[in-house]
Enzyme design. Structure first.
Site: not given
Ligand SMILES: *Cc1c(COP(=O)(O)O)cnc(C)c1O
Length: 384
Positions: A48, A100, A172, A197
């Protein structure tokens, strides 16, 4: 950023980090590490708090983003939550109004707990300026391009405004990946990714990353990762290290295909608008080109007749119906019913997020096959 080009840097220097010089970073699938003595510690004691496989991933991400430190979390949302939790008590968060859906849901829950959240179209700098004017904003959280409307924000100017008003800028960059967008170099204080992603890239792992140069934020994020236990597991870190190596070659191909699809869709009579920052007709085309290395592999379309949207999504064969993007297989979705369904309908309407917007994530299939599939699906959708 290392002295090498990004594509070379992606292949990493893992063999330099492993004591046995393994050419691929080994998976240290262990919870504990034996200590040399009761009050003497080795480099690791408990996963952790730290694990060599996760540390290799974090070091590699930090190198690729040109930053001091990266933290890997169990999901993009866990990374975003850690960044939001670092906001000083009493300060507000200024968030983009086309984020998102999961980010919106989290912000709404934090609002219920007393956090002040202001929403603004961050592509409009005058509106942002008005929202930060009272110096009460601690964090500006943006996506550029936004998901799913592909609005482009001026990240350099947002970084300047944040600095001028005592706030941090968090970007992000999930839609772009570190290959296409380097927010820290544009002045951002922290960059987050849903590594689920593009970085994982194969749709088989959930992970999030937060990268920063800010010493205070580094301390906060490190504390949260260790104290709350949302650090990424060794196996998932290992999968990301593997996926990361092909990031550039995948994205090059995916965005070349996305460009062809965008051009095809923009010329199709039943499509009213095609939203893709790689089209010269996109309002953010020049700005995006000035701050990112490519348009990415995700595009959105608005069918001329809203009722054809669902049929289009369901009539494709090669594109699977699914949330997410950035994987090797192509996906098609109706965000308002899927990834963004957690935004209440009234809020979606107020923010002019069209219910019939269709989002397409382009994978590695042959472009001609994908176009043929869209062609038959569009024909079926418009005939019905
Ligand atoms: C998918 C996504 C998230 C969330 O990420 P997870 O890995 O699904 O928790 C946050 N921001 C954007 C732009 C995303 O496409």
């Amino acid at each position: 950023m290392s002295a090498y080009h990004f594509r070379t840097a992606l292949l990493g220097s893992e063999s330099n980090e492993d004591p046995l010089r393994a050419s691929s970073m080994p998976l240290y699938q262990t919870a504990t590490f034996e200590q040399p003595g009761a009050d003497r510690f080795g480099p690791y004691d408990y996963t952790r708090s730290g694990n060599p496989t996760r540390a290799a991933l974090e070091a590699q991400i930090a190198r690729l983003e040109g930053a001091n430190r990266a933290f890997a979390f169990t999901s993009g949302m866990a990374a975003i939550h850690a960044v939001l939790r670092s906001v000083e008590r009493g300060k507000a968060v200024l968030a983009g109004d086309d984020l998102y859906g999961g980010t919106y849901r989290l912000l709404a829950a934090l609002e219920d707990d007393g956090l002040e959240v202001r929403y603004v179209d961050t592509s409009r700098l005058d509106a942002v300026e008005r929202s930060v004017d009272d110096d009460r904003v601690g964090l500006i959280l943006v996506e550029s391009p936004t998901n799913p409307q592909m609005r482009v924000s001026d990240l350099r100017q947002l970084a300047r405004m944040a600095r001028d008003h005592g706030a941090r800028l968090a970007v992000d960059a999930s839609l772009m990946s570190p290959y296409l967008l380097q927010p820290l170099a544009l002045g951002a204080d922290v960059v987050v990714h849903s590594a689920t992603k593009h970085i994982g890239g194969h749709g088989d792992v959930m992970a999030g990353l937060a990268t920063t140069d800010d010493p205070e934020l580094t301390k906060r994020l490190g504390f949260i990762q260790n104290a709350e236990g949302a650090g990424l597991s060794p196996f998932d870190a290992w999968l990301l290290l593997r996926g990361l190596k092909t990031l550039a070659v995948r994205l090059d191909r995916q965005q070349a295909t996305a460009r062809r699809l965008a051009e095809y869709l923009a010329g199709h009579p039943i499509i009213e608008r095609t939203l893709f920052p790689g089209l010269a007709t996109h309002p953010g085309y020049d700005l995006h080109a000035s701050q990112a290395k490519g348009p990415g592999s995700v595009l959105s379309v608005l069918p001329r007749h809203p009722e054809t949207a669902r049929r289009l999504v369901e009539a494709t064969q090669l594109f699977r119906i699914g949330v997410s993007f950035g994987s090797v297989t192509s996906l098609i979705s109706l965000p308002c019913a899927m990834s963004h369904a957690s935004i209440p309908k009234a809020v979606r309407a107020a923010r002019q997020l069209p219910e019939h917007l269709v989002r397409i994530s382009v994978g590695l299939e042959e472009a001609d096959d994908l176009i043929e599939d869209l062609d038959q699906a569009l024909a079926l959708a418009s005939a019905a």
